[in-house]
Write a protein that holds these residues in place. Structure first.
Motif, short mmCIF file in Angstrom:
data_model
loop_
_atom_site.label_atom_id
_atom_site.label_comp_id
_atom_site.label_asym_id
_atom_site.label_seq_id
_atom_site.Cartn_x
_atom_site.Cartn_y
_atom_site.Cartn_z
N LEU A 108 0.81 -1.21 0.00
CA LEU A 108 0.00 0.00 0.00
C LEU A 108 0.84 1.27 0.00
N SER A 109 2.11 1.15 0.32
CA SER A 109 2.92 2.36 0.40
C SER A 109 4.08 2.28 -0.58
N THR A 110 4.57 3.41 -0.96
CA THR A 110 5.80 3.42 -1.73
C THR A 110 6.94 3.65 -0.75
N GLY A 111 8.17 3.41 -1.20
CA GLY A 111 9.30 3.51 -0.30
C GLY A 111 9.47 4.89 0.31
N SER A 112 9.01 5.91 -0.41
CA SER A 112 9.35 7.26 0.04
C SER A 112 8.23 7.91 0.85
N ASP A 113 7.21 7.15 1.21
CA ASP A 113 6.13 7.76 1.98
C ASP A 113 6.55 8.03 3.42
N LEU A 114 5.99 9.10 3.97
CA LEU A 114 6.24 9.39 5.38
C LEU A 114 5.52 8.37 6.24
N ILE A 115 4.23 8.21 5.93
CA ILE A 115 3.44 7.27 6.70
C ILE A 115 3.51 5.93 5.98
N GLN A 116 4.15 4.98 6.56
CA GLN A 116 4.28 3.69 5.89
C GLN A 116 3.16 2.77 6.37
N LEU A 117 2.31 2.40 5.45
CA LEU A 117 1.28 1.43 5.81
C LEU A 117 1.87 0.04 5.65
N PRO A 118 1.54 -0.86 6.55
CA PRO A 118 2.03 -2.22 6.37
C PRO A 118 1.36 -2.83 5.14
N ALA A 119 2.04 -3.73 4.51
CA ALA A 119 1.45 -4.39 3.35
C ALA A 119 0.32 -5.29 3.82
N LEU A 120 -0.68 -5.38 3.01
CA LEU A 120 -1.86 -6.15 3.36
C LEU A 120 -1.66 -7.57 2.84
N GLU A 121 -1.73 -8.52 3.75
CA GLU A 121 -1.55 -9.90 3.30
C GLU A 121 -2.85 -10.65 3.47
N LEU A 122 -3.35 -11.13 2.38
CA LEU A 122 -4.63 -11.81 2.43
C LEU A 122 -4.46 -13.25 1.98
N PRO A 123 -4.98 -14.19 2.77
CA PRO A 123 -4.98 -15.57 2.30
C PRO A 123 -5.93 -15.68 1.11
N THR A 124 -5.43 -16.13 0.00
CA THR A 124 -6.19 -16.01 -1.23
C THR A 124 -7.53 -16.74 -1.19
N ARG A 125 -7.48 -18.00 -0.76
CA ARG A 125 -8.71 -18.78 -0.86
C ARG A 125 -9.78 -18.25 0.08
N ALA A 126 -9.36 -17.93 1.33
CA ALA A 126 -10.35 -17.46 2.30
C ALA A 126 -10.96 -16.15 1.83
N THR A 127 -10.13 -15.22 1.38
CA THR A 127 -10.67 -13.95 0.90
C THR A 127 -11.64 -14.19 -0.25
N GLY A 128 -11.24 -15.09 -1.13
CA GLY A 128 -12.11 -15.40 -2.26
C GLY A 128 -13.48 -15.87 -1.78
N VAL A 129 -13.48 -16.74 -0.79
CA VAL A 129 -14.76 -17.25 -0.29
C VAL A 129 -15.60 -16.13 0.29
N VAL A 130 -14.97 -15.31 1.13
CA VAL A 130 -15.71 -14.22 1.76
C VAL A 130 -16.33 -13.31 0.70
N ILE A 131 -15.50 -12.95 -0.26
CA ILE A 131 -16.00 -12.03 -1.28
C ILE A 131 -17.12 -12.67 -2.09
N THR A 132 -16.95 -13.93 -2.40
CA THR A 132 -18.00 -14.59 -3.17
C THR A 132 -19.32 -14.56 -2.42
N VAL A 133 -19.24 -14.83 -1.11
CA VAL A 133 -20.48 -14.81 -0.33
C VAL A 133 -21.11 -13.43 -0.39
N LEU A 134 -20.28 -12.40 -0.20
CA LEU A 134 -20.82 -11.04 -0.25
C LEU A 134 -21.46 -10.75 -1.62
N LEU A 135 -20.77 -11.17 -2.66
CA LEU A 135 -21.28 -10.91 -4.00
C LEU A 135 -22.62 -11.60 -4.20
N LEU A 136 -22.70 -12.83 -3.74
CA LEU A 136 -23.96 -13.56 -3.88
C LEU A 136 -25.08 -12.83 -3.15
#
Ligand SMILES: Nc1ncnc2c1ncn2[C@@H]1O[C@H](COP(=O)(O)OP(=O)(O)OP(=O)(O)O)[C@@H](O)[C@H]1O
Ligand SMILES: Nc1ncnc2c1ncn2[C@@H]1O[C@H](COP(=O)(O)OP(=O)(O)OP(=O)(O)O)[C@@H](O)[C@H]1O
Ligand SMILES: [Mg+2]
Ligand SMILES: [Mg+2]
Lengths: 389, 542, 428, 344
Positions: A15-43
């Motif tokens: 989420l951040s570039t190297g030169s940002d003042l405020i460094q946001l941690p990178a977002l790590e999402l387990p692919t399959r679980a996120t996929g399931v959650v999103i699919t449910v929401l979409l449905l």
């Protein structure tokens, strides 16, 4: 779908570039679980909206937007399984690709709103790119190059205006022919003039990036929006100014009146021909700025046919955006996003053949137009000459 | 302000539209301009307004010559004009339309919409218009659009107002209100030029009358002149202003409509549970203020509306849900309300327009081939029969006058075997001579045994043609009454007031079934009583 | 228009044809109007437009020729050199254009000399076919910018039939031709279907489908059924001889059967538009869709049919390339931007089949002539592009040409101008 | 404009060689594509200067012009015609068969029959390049130079003349990993799957810039753009990013041809087309035309790695030595560089 084709692994969103003042941690999402959650929401959303449709109620726009957003996130997570997606880079590139499209679309909107179909956006962009490169190289002044690009865009527009308003030539003819003409002229001058003397004539100074204090430090959007060159800031101004002017000023009211019903405008004392002439020229100047972006903002030198069809994409954005500056801008951004997404995805390694990746932005546009936009109504008098007795 | 036109000559190519016209409008007078279609009235007014430039002649305001380079000049000199074809931007709001060309701005060049709204309200209150300044013009009924035009003219303090056929699209009530407004304006000292084809209005409101024919002033008249005198002056021959019509001899109910409901694309119910029937050989006139569902009703009959519930049966077979093609093939003839948009292809020749709705079948098409010779013969005969004045059957209809265009539509629809004829606003904007002709043809169609539906907002027309009258209000049927129902009753019904005290049947939906209206001599009485399977009782209540 | 002087004649009437290029009133009176065009000087205007464009081209040629540049270096000491250098450059270039496109005097026999003319016709062939497709779209009120995609798909599918199948003479050719035309029709039909079903504007969808087709064909060439076995180059194998258009005038000339097919296509399009009921419906929808709907014409269906046929005609251009011009295998640019040139051809031909035919031949001549212009005189190709564009522009604006050559405006206008060509407010 | 007029006598130059007329037909892209058309054009320019003759040129802008361009050159009386690019192969073959007394050379392609069987004609000389060999060296160099451990590449369109660079590059990196135990990865091209990142055109310089930005964002610090003029976009992306990223040029030594980005070029993978073209033309003028294919390799220096120029000081001299060793091994056949796209 996302579940069925679920991929295992972790999808990382930087989420951040190297030169940002405020460094946001990178977002790590387990692919399959996120996929399931999103699919449910979409449905769930699909169910809700089908009930709404059944009840003949309108599906609210925000719901559609949420749906589209989730779909996008789901897709990104799926596609980036096991690798890292640099979100700011993705967005930054989208904007870069969209800038000339947005300028082109703004010019298209103005011109069509006043009743002159502008097929010549491509030509105006190319003329702007060429002239700005030449003038900026010779004078070593990017600002002068910018100005020259506006003049060049205006010159192309002027021909469009003169032929269609004064001589009542079919506007589509003039537009199509102007594109060819500009491609021919710039190609001719490029090989005869610029290419042999490129150090002198085709090495324009580029605009530097300007970091806007504070704004440029906002996470995610700061680096994307506020570390840009002057031309991009001009674009922000242009979008807002055109929107405001078209819908909230006397100039805009008259412009739209002339494009909708020139005779009515005439009967209240508006000079139709002059209004069209001025606004078509203005539109050309704006598109010219987009042309300058190619040479002064982006790649730093003119190349033959370097606009590579951007004018036609801008034309599509005008229609896609229903002749509204803001919507047309969004359409251009969507296209820029889709283009850049395909390039990012192909870089993080996509199993899909490159040709199919390259199709992506165009397919997205077709689906968006067919699925979301549908029938749209152009300004009523667009394309029609106004002939007085 | 006194206005004088001297020796105005205006040519279009070889055609002399105005030929040395002299006209004086005294301050505070209502001056009516009469003339048949194409006489040159609109042209003259456009010259006055600076839209056209005359080849010869001059314009004097209060006895000083003025030169208008464009409408802007005319407006600033105090001339306002309500054009024959509205000069409103459909996608603008009322306020935007009114302020256009005369905009006030706030700081930063922003449009001052507040001021514009106030201006609209002010004028609209003065005349009791009740107009929402923020409504989009395209959503407004024509009658209201007309008022917007008036507000537009008045907002610029016009002291000479030109009204070019303002009443062509107004209902009787609206027309009456409009006359009141004209008188009110006159009281305030405004001079008015009033162009109309309706002699009743002229006699009611005009102070003086000038008649134009073929671009020349052919005479002046006073409001006391009779209709016949005026008509003769206009057309150059005697005109029969009353329709000669034998009593109808209705046969069996041919078209039966039951519980018809139409929902428009926006989801609104525009036709609400309407039931009626039309017998062979009778004319059912559907009266009502514009925008009360008549248009959608005819469109539903024709298969032009997507969401239709209920039943439509012609000679026993259902038409509902059929494509336009099938409805036409079932023998339904249709004259649409707006001939320019729905009735004609302007760039097509007369002949091509005459085959427009038979573009896939004999006699004009055989195995995908157009039968141009047959079409030519047919077109020449039909043009002669319907007296379409033109330079030949190859003339594009866009170049015909409105009356002749309407004749082309009628000719097309009436020259094939019909089992139902539906005509919407068949004489809108036509001059008296043309109206006479159109009416004759409609009656002749009835007399040939065809059921006829005429939709009209024009009470004169309704009265002249109808055997029975169905009045619609807000998508419903207010009542179905005999053809000679008095205007006052019809006027009330058109405002949604159902007729009471037994003057008309409250369940008048199916009068041919023998329910006897109490009002004397209806031709419908003669209808056979055996044909109606169910006597529907709903549909008439408001 | 603001002086108070009253003009003796009304302001210049627009020439009917240029303001109403899509109107439909030409067919019955075609010969009449041809006659009228000649008598009112329209033909002269066209000639002058060409002259004017060639003049601009001449300036550009003069500027680029090194001899001229050199002579300009000592212009003041010997001006004649420069003038003669200019004259040589320009006349050389244009005589090369003529000799490359019509008749080459340097050849010994007439049979050889006339070869350029046959080349002109060969190059005109796909331009006419695609131009007809675009023109047909215009007549239905649709702007088909999708020529590129339609040509590519036609070439891909028809080309595959031509190189991959083994069929007898005649049948093979017809099969490839039909499949190609169907391919174009398919690609155009998608556009029509999207418009009919969802209202998606055809300008957007055709532009996008161009790219889709390009990448699709690129993929197929690299890794799909268009790939040449044993070769890495993204190019198909050559069309089989059984599928190739036979030469019309023997093997010395390039002119092939495609030209005859295109003549047939022109006749077909003419018949379709002005003699068939479908064409009647096309024109009605193009001129006034709402009246067409009320008259029982299925407007949405017409959009689909029109795009099918338009795409099919453009597809004919695509398959013509494969079976007639680049028979030895093609790549993903086999459309050679004919899809875009076709727009200009259609517009110049005023969307009328025989007009398109003539315009196609004019453009074919330019294309044929440009080779010798480039080869013989070293004239940059871009100049030819510019000259072509200018010709169209000038032809489309007779008043400008008249003004430049100070020709009198023709007497009374034959058709009265409408006050306002835009639609009138619809009272509803 | 005040220069003295020349005297007429000198204008004819040396008439002895003037009956030799070399000609060139380009692929689209034109003679200023900063790529193979341009190199070939430089070759014919140099040759005609040396021979003191004129030459004729034709640019193709569309696919249907190849045949006509070649045959109009024949009509112009050219004795030797240089055609550029595989796309012109069939046009060249056909013209050569019809005109046995005219000599042809075609850059980057062999010729074949319609049934794809290889064809040799006495008057056509194919000029081919085993580019993968030089690209292999570039890959090795990149792998030894990268600091981030990621190097990248992208192409214009997926043509063999493009992917051959990418294949060699990937193999060179892999060889370095194998030899040195490094784990440098290549982004943008997967040799196994033959999929990768492409701009979709050879004109859209801004597409080159966008792709390069994305490469840089994903950590790449050496980029090999194989897309004609699009490398200019890469250079701009590098300048914009402010990062330490280097370019490896292709076709010619970009340090020489486009010096404005001098500091960015690590090296270039060169195909010495100008030299080859010049030599072939000079030979042909002297009557020494031979139809034997020319295959540019490391051995005959038809392909090679350009000097490091500004990077001389930044690259470990040991690496340079290793590269020389590898080069020798390739020449001797100890290392075999393969690519699907290698000319056969
Ligand atoms: N713009 C124009 N160009 C050419 N001829 C015109 C034009 N406008 C009007 N005319 C011609 O001038 C004549 C007068 O037309 P005008 O519109 O003034 O008639 P009108 O009296 O207003 O008729 P109506 O009662 O139908 O409104 C007509 O014969 C028409 O053919
Ligand atoms: N391009 C044109 N050429 C010749 N005459 C025209 C042209 N356009 C309009 N007219 C004429 O102008 C006149 C006025 O046009 P308009 O559209 O006002 O019709 P109209 O007769 O007033 O019809 P309506 O009464 O139905 O409004 C018509 O009589 C028509 O013949
Ligand atoms: Mg009128
Ligand atoms: Mg009228």
């Amino acid at each position: 779908m996302l579940v069925v084709f679920g991929r295992d692994g972790i999808s990382t969103m930087r989420l951040s570039t190297g030169s940002d003042l405020i460094q946001l941690p990178a977002l790590e999402l387990p692919t399959r679980a996120t996929g399931v959650v999103i699919t449910v929401l979409l449905l769930a959303i699909t169910l809700v909206s089908s009930r709404l449709v059944y009840k003949r109620a309108k599906v609210p726009v925000w719901l559609i937007s949420v749906f589209a957003f989730l779909l996008l996130v789901g897709f990104l997570v799926w596609a980036s399984a096991g690798s890292t997606l640099p979100i700011p880079g993705l967005l930054f590139g989208s904007i870069s690709l969209a800038v000339p499209l947005i300028f082109g679309a703004l010019g298209g909107v103005i011109s069509e709103r006043v009743g002159v179909v502008n097929i010549a956006i491509e030509g105006q962009l190319l003329a702007g790119a060429f002239t700005s490169a030449l003038v900026a190289s010779v004078t070593n002044q990017p600002l002068l190059g910018l100005l020259a690009a506006m003049v060049a865009g205006m010159a192309v527009s002027f021909v469009l205006a003169a032929f269609s308003i004064k001589y009542f030539v079919d506007q589509v003819i003039v537009g199509v022919v102007l594109n060819v003409l500009v491609i021919g002229f710039t190609g001719f001058l490029y090989s005869q003039l610029l290419a042999p003397n490129s150090a002198l004539l085709n090495q324009p100074p580029k605009f530097e990036r300007i970091h806007i204090p504070f704004l440029s430090e906002i996470p995610i959007i700061g680096p994307v929006l506020f570390r840009q060159t002057l031309i991009v800031y001009l674009m922000y101004v242009a979008v807002i100014a055109v929107y405001f002017a078209v819908f909230h000023t006397k100039w805009g009211l008259r412009l739209r009146a002339v494009g909708e019903h020139p005779q009515a405008a005439d009967t209240v004392g508006i000079n139709v021909a002059r209004t069209r002439f001025l606004n078509v020229s203005l539109a050309g100047a704006i598109v010219g700025l987009g042309g300058a972006y190619f040479t002064l903002g982006s790649v730093g030198a003119f190349g033959k046919e370097m606009t590579a069809g951007a004018g036609f994409i801008a034309l599509a954005a005008v229609i896609f955006g229903r002749w509204d500056p803001i919507r047309a801008t969004l359409a251009a951004l969507l296209f820029g996003f889709a283009s850049n997404l395909q390039s990012v995805l192909s870089i993080i390694g996509s199993p899909v053949p490159s040709e199919f990746m390259l199709m992506l932005p165009y397919l997205v546009t077709i689906f968006a137009v067919a699925g979301l936009v549908g029938r749209s109504r152009p300004p009523a008098a667009s394309g029609k000459p106004y002939i007085k007795s | 302000m006194k206005l004088e036109l001297r020796g105005i000559t205006k040519r279009f190519g070889a055609l002399i539209a105005n030929d040395n016209i002299n006209l004086v409008i005294e301050p505070g007078e209502i001056h009516a301009l009469l003339g048949e279609n194409g006489a040159g009235k609109s042209t003259l007014m456009n010259v006055l307004y600076g839209l056209y430039r005359a080849e010869e002649g001059e314009i004097l305001l209060d006895d000083t010559a003025v030169h208008f380079a464009g409408p802007g000049d005319a407006m600033s000199a105090g001339i306002g004009m309500v054009h024959q074809h509205f000069m409103l931007i459909p996608v603008f709001t009322v306020a935007e339309n009114v302020m256009l060309g005369n905009e006030q701005t706030k700081s930063g060049g922003r449009l001052d919409l507040t001021a514009a709204r106030a201006r609209v309200r002010e004028i609209s209150d003065r005349f009791g218009f009740n107009i929402d300044p923020d409504a989009l013009v395209e959503d407004l009924p024509v009658g209201v659009q007309q008022r917007v035009e008036i507000i537009k003219a008045l907002s610029r303090d016009a002291r000479v107002l030109v009204f070019d056929e303002p009443t062509a699209v107004l209902t009787p009530q609206e027309t009456d209100e409009f006359m009141v407004i004209m008188r009110q304006l006159k009281e305030e000292g405004t001079s008015i030029v009033f162009i109309t084809h309706k002699l009743r209005e002229v006699r009611e409101v005009a102070d003086r009358i000038t008649v134009i024919r073929l671009g020349k002033v052919v005479g002046e008249a006073l409001p006391t002149a009779s209709n016949e005198e005026l008509a003769t002056l206009m057309v150059g021959r005697a005109v029969d202003l009353t329709v000669d019509k034998a009593p109808a001899t209705p046969g069996k109910p041919a078209l039966v409509v039951k519980n018809l409901t139409v929902i428009d694309p926006r989801g609104q119910v525009v036709v609400d549970d309407v039931s009626f029937s039309v017998a062979a050989g009778e004319i059912l006139a559907i009266a009502g203020v514009q925008g009360n569902g008549q248009t959608e009703l005819t469109e539903a009959l024709m298969g032009l509306q997507p969401h239709v519930a209920g039943e439509i049966a012609l000679d026993g077979s259902s038409l509902r849900g059929h494509s336009v093609r099938k409805v036409l093939d079932a023998g339904v003839g249709f004259v649409p309300e707006d001939r320019n948009v729905d009735g004609l292809v302007a760039s097509f020749s007369i002949a091509e327009n005459l085959m427009l709705d038979r573009s896939n079948q004999e006699p004009f098409v055989k195995r995908f081939n157009l039968q141009l010779d047959d079409l030519k013969t047919f077109a020449e005969e039909t043009v002669k029969e319907f007296d379409v004045r033109s330079q030949g059957i190859e003339t594009p209809v866009g170049r015909l006058s409105g009356g002749n265009q309407q004749k082309v539509v009628l000719a097309r629809e009436l020259s094939r075997p019909l089992r139902l004829f539906v005509a919407a606003q068949p004489t809108r904007g036509l001059d008296v001579g043309s109206i006479e002709f159109v009416h004759e043809r409609i009656v002749a169609t009835r007399d040939a045994g065809t059921p006829v539906i005429v939709i009209s907002t024009e009470l004169d027309e309704v009265a002249a043609l109808a055997d029975r009258i169905m009045v619609m209000y807000d998508g419903r049927v207010v009542g179905i009454v005999p053809g000679d129902t008095p205007r006052s009753v019809l006027g009330l019904m058109m405002a949604g007031v159902a007729p009471t005290d037994g003057t008309v049947p409250t369940d008048g939906t199916v009068p041919t079934d023998g329910t006897v209206p109490t009002d004397g001599t209806e031709p419908t009485d003669a209808a056979p009583t055996n044909s109606e399977p169910t006597a529907s009782t709903e549909g008439a209540a408001v | 228009m603001s002086d108070s002087q009253v003009p003796a004649t009304p302001p210049t009437a627009p020439p009917s044809a240029s303001t109403e290029p899509r109107k439909s009133d030409e067919e019955p009176g075609r010969w009449h109007s041809v006659f009228r065009e000649i008598t009112t000087g329209s033909a002269i205007i066209s000639v002058l437009a060409v002259v004017l464009a060639l003049l601009v081209g001449a300036v550009m040629i003069a500027l680029t020729t090194t001899d001229v540049q050199e002579a300009a270096g000592y212009f003041f000491s010997r001006p004649g050199d420069m003038l003669s250098a200019i004259w040589q450059a320009v006349s050389g270039a244009y005589s090369a254009l003529f000799q490359g496109s019509i008749y080459n005097f340097r050849r010994d026999s007439f049979a050889d000399g006339i070869k350029p003319l046959t080349d002109t016709l060969t190059f005109a062939t796909p331009l006419i076919a695609a131009g007809l497709g675009v023109a047909l779209g215009f007549r239905v009120g649709m702007f088909n910018i999708g020529g590129r995609g339609q040509m590519l798909i036609a070439a891909a599918l028809g080309g595959w039939v031509a190189f991959a199948l083994d069929l007898p003479y005649g049948i093979h050719l017809i099969a490839a031709l039909v499949v190609g035309v169907l391919g174009g029709a398919l690609w155009g039909g998608i556009v029509g279907l999207l418009k009919a079903r969802t209202g998606a504007h055809e300008v957007i969808t055709t532009i996008m489908l161009n790219y889709v087709a390009f990448y699709l064909v690129s993929y197929l060439l690299r890794d799909g059924f268009l790939k040449t076995p044993g070769s890495n180059n993204p190019k198909t194998p050559a069309s089989k001889p059984t599928a190739i258009f036979p030469d019309l005038l023997g093997s010395n000339y390039n002119l092939h059967l495609g030209f005859v097919i295109v003549i047939a296509a022109t006749i077909f399009t003419w018949w379709l538009l002005s003699r068939s009921n479908l064409g009647f419906q096309f024109r009605a929808v193009g001129a006034n869709p709402s009246a067409a709907r009320v008259a029982g014409i299925g407007v949405q269906r017409i959009y689909v049919y029109a795009m099918l046929i338009s795409g099919g005609l453009v597809g004919l251009a695509g398959i013509n390339q494969v079976l007639g011009t680049t028979t030895s295998g093609f790549g993903a640019t086999v459309d050679s931007s004919i899809g875009f040139d076709a727009i200009t051809v259609a517009l110049l031909g005023r969307s009328k089949p025989w007009g398109v035919f003539a315009a196609g031949i004019l453009f074919g001549a330019f294309k044929a002539g440009s080779f010798s212009m480039q080869a013989a005189e070293g004239v940059p190709v871009d100049i030819i592009v510019v000259v072509q564009a200018l010709i169209v522009l000038f032809i489309a604006a007779p008043p400008l040409v008249r003004a430049i050559f100070r020709l009198p405006t023709p007497g009374a206008p034959t058709r009265k101008p409408r006050l306002n060509v835009t639609q009138e407010v619809t009272a509803k | 404009a005040c220069a003295p007029a020349p005297t007429d006598s000198g204008s004819g130059s040396n008439d002895s060689a003037s009956d030799f007329l070399p000609c060139i037909v380009s692929d689209f892209g034109g003679f200023d594509d900063k790529s193979f058309n341009q190199s070939s054009y430089d070759g014919i320019t140099a040759a005609s200067k040396e021979l003191g003759v004129e030459f004729k040129q034709a640019e193709s802008t569309t696919e249907d012009q190849y045949a006509s361009n070649v045959s109009s050159m024949v009509d112009q009386g050219c004795n030797f015609i240089l055609t550029v690019g595989f796309a012109l192969a069939n046009a060249t073959r056909d013209a050569a068969q019809d005109n046995p007394d005219v000599d042809f050379a075609i850059i980057d392609s062999a010729i074949s029959n319609d049934d794809f069987s290889p064809l040799t004609l006495d008057n056509v000389k194919p000029v081919l390049y085993d580019t993968a060999q030089a690209a292999f060296l570039a890959g090795y160099l990149a792998a030894g130079t990268t600091k981030t451990g990621i190097v990248g590449t992208y192409g214009g369109l997926q043509f063999p003349s493009v992917t051959i660079f990418m294949d060699g590059f990937v193999d060179g990196v892999a060889y370095h990993n194998e030899q040195k135990g490094t784990s440098v990865t290549v982004t943008g091209w997967d040799k196994e799957a033959q999929t990768g990142t492409f701009a979709g055109s050879f004109d859209d310089i801004s597409a080159g810039k966008t792709i390069s930005q994305n490469l840089i964002n994903s950590g790449v610090d050496i980029i090999l753009p194989v897309a004609g003029p699009l490398f200019q976009g890469t250079a701009q992306a590098i300048n914009d990013s402010g990062k330490d990223v280097a370019i490896i040029g292709v076709d010619s030594d970009l340090f020489e041809t486009t010096p404005e980005f001098g500091g960015l070029y690590l090296t270039s993978v060169m195909k010495q087309m100008a030299d080859a073209a010049k030599q072939i033309i000079v030979d042909a003028a002297g009557g020494d035309f031979s139809s034997d294919p020319y295959v540019g390799t490391l051995e005959n220096e038809g392909v090679l790695l350009a000097p490091l120029h500004d990077f001389e000081s930044k690259v470990d001299p040991a690496l340079v030595t290793e590269i020389d060793t590898i080069k020798a091994a390739i020449i001797s056949g100890d290392i075999v560089v393969t690519s699907d796209a290698t000319p056969k």
